[in-house]
Scaffold this active site. Sequence first.
Site, PDB file in Angstrom:
ATOM      1  CG  HIS A   1       0.244   6.574   5.703  1.00 18.15           C
ATOM      2  ND1 HIS A   1       1.505   7.123   6.630  1.00 18.15           N
ATOM      3  CD2 HIS A   1       0.606   5.359   5.694  1.00 18.15           C
ATOM      4  CE1 HIS A   1       2.251   6.082   6.722  1.00 18.15           C
ATOM      5  NE2 HIS A   1       1.637   5.186   6.116  1.00 18.15           N
TER       6      HIS A   1
ATOM      7  CB  CYS B   1       4.894   1.998   8.095  1.00 18.69           C
ATOM      8  SG  CYS B   1       4.634   3.549   7.532  1.00 18.69           S
ATOM      9  CG  LEU B   2       6.350   1.006   2.093  1.00 20.74           C
ATOM     10  CD1 LEU B   2       5.901   1.214   0.777  1.00 20.74           C
ATOM     11  CD2 LEU B   2       7.544  -0.172   2.209  1.00 20.74           C
TER      12      LEU B   2
ATOM     13  N   GLY C   1       0.698  -1.285   0.027  1.00 20.25           N
ATOM     14  CA  GLY C   1       0.109   0.025  -0.038  1.00 20.25           C
ATOM     15  C   GLY C   1       0.873   1.317   0.092  1.00 20.25           C
TER      16      GLY C   1
ATOM     17  CG  HIS D   1      -0.846   1.228   7.598  1.00 22.01           C
ATOM     18  ND1 HIS D   1      -0.149   0.884   8.414  1.00 22.01           N
ATOM     19  CD2 HIS D   1      -0.102   1.878   6.582  1.00 22.01           C
ATOM     20  CE1 HIS D   1       1.179   1.282   7.964  1.00 22.01           C
ATOM     21  NE2 HIS D   1       0.999   1.854   7.009  1.00 22.01           N
ATOM     22  CD  GLU D   2      -1.588   2.546   2.671  1.00 20.25           C
ATOM     23  OE1 GLU D   2      -0.988   1.539   3.004  1.00 20.25           O
ATOM     24  OE2 GLU D   2      -0.956   3.404   2.874  1.00 20.25           O
TER      25      GLU D   2
ATOM     26  CD  GLN E   1       3.024   5.751   3.354  1.00 21.83           C
ATOM     27  OE1 GLN E   1       2.108   5.126   2.772  1.00 21.83           O
ATOM     28  NE2 GLN E   1       4.140   5.081   3.736  1.00 21.83           N
TER      29      GLN E   1
HETATM   30  O1  K1U Z   1       3.689   2.389   4.469  1.00 25.05           O
HETATM   31  C1  K1U Z   1       2.598   1.612   3.975  1.00 25.05           C
HETATM   32  O2  K1U Z   1       1.503   2.122   3.870  1.00 25.05           O
HETATM   33  C2  K1U Z   1       2.694   0.406   3.163  1.00 25.05           C
HETATM   34  C3  K1U Z   1       2.752  -0.810   4.168  1.00 25.05           C
HETATM   35  C4  K1U Z   1       1.397  -1.186   4.344  1.00 25.05           C
HETATM   36  C5  K1U Z   1       0.810  -1.977   5.219  1.00 25.05           C
HETATM   37  C6  K1U Z   1       1.534  -3.286   5.328  1.00 25.05           C
HETATM   38  C7  K1U Z   1       1.280  -4.198   6.368  1.00 25.05           C
HETATM   39  C8  K1U Z   1       0.099  -4.036   7.314  1.00 25.05           C
HETATM   40  C9  K1U Z   1      -0.480  -2.804   6.931  1.00 25.05           C
HETATM   41  C10 K1U Z   1      -0.201  -2.008   6.180  1.00 25.05           C
HETATM   42  C11 K1U Z   1       3.483  -1.782   3.499  1.00 25.05           C
HETATM   43  O3  K1U Z   1       3.309  -2.213   2.598  1.00 25.05           O
HETATM   44  S1  K1U Z   1       4.942  -2.367   4.558  1.00 25.05           S
HETATM   45  C12 K1U Z   1       5.906  -3.619   3.580  1.00 25.05           C
HETATM   46  C13 K1U Z   1       4.887  -4.884   3.738  1.00 25.05           C
HETATM   47  O4  K1U Z   1       4.272  -5.059   4.729  1.00 25.05           O
HETATM   48  C14 K1U Z   1       5.164  -5.802   2.634  1.00 25.05           C
HETATM   49  C15 K1U Z   1       5.941  -5.817   1.850  1.00 25.05           C
HETATM   50  C16 K1U Z   1       6.057  -6.794   0.732  1.00 25.05           C
HETATM   51  C17 K1U Z   1       5.430  -7.873   0.790  1.00 25.05           C
HETATM   52  C18 K1U Z   1       4.201  -7.950   1.746  1.00 25.05           C
HETATM   53  C19 K1U Z   1       4.117  -6.949   2.653  1.00 25.05           C
HETATM   54 ZN    ZN Z   2       2.634   3.133   6.324  1.00 23.33          ZN
END
Ligand code: K1U
Ligand code: ZN
Length: 170
Positions: free
Chosen positions: A137, A91-92, A45, A133-134, A50
């Site tokens: 943000h 979270c990225l 996401g 979560h998004e 972000q």
């Molecule tokens: O920071 C963001 O919004 C992205 C975040 C979204 C998210 C992940 C997990 C739970 C809730 C929201 C991410 O994508 S973090 C990276 C991640 O979880 C992931 C990366 C590669 C494959 C699968 C998951």
């Molecule tokens: Zn995030």
Amino acid sequence: SKLTILEFPDARLRTEAKPVTNVDDEIRTIIDDMLETMYEAPGIGLAATQVNIHQQIVVIDISEDKNEPLVFINPKVTVLNGDPETMQEGCLSVPGFYEDVTRIAHVKIEAVDRQGKAFEMEATGLLAVCIQHELDHLNGKLFVDYLSPLKRNRIKSKLEKEHKRQAKRA
Ligand SMILES: O=C(O)C[C@@H](Cc1ccccc1)C(=O)SCC(=O)c1ccccc1
Ligand SMILES: [Zn+2]
């Protein structure tokens, strides 16, 4: 093109995103750049906040093959079933940290798509978690805000140290 993802504790991540008034080609370019950035990170996401764009735009793709992009413009979430669900989140904008967060298990999301058409969908599981979560943000909220002050400050100090190290090498 790939966009730069802001990292906690950058204050710009606390900005409240404004509604999109006109879904035009500029917005569609932002959406394409956000999807490219999300896939490259990789993530499931990304919210416009972000990447320092303070408009209500979210992209999500939880598919295995990374070929089912969802776009939510001016999203609104309503609770369908208030059962709490706890899941480990990342979270990225908080790279390298994964913590349990409790959210609502079953939600309805109303939004506008990339053609400017209103739509709604129900979500449970990872999609429901990711949507909440998004949307946080877009309201300037981060998953670390749900942790204890002690944990949040430990993460803050570690990332600040990392940012200082990177600034020196630059
Ligand atoms: O920071 C963001 O919004 C992205 C975040 C979204 C998210 C992940 C997990 C739970 C809730 C929201 C991410 O994508 S973090 C990276 C991640 O979880 C992931 C990366 C590669 C494959 C699968 C998951
Ligand atoms: Zn995030």
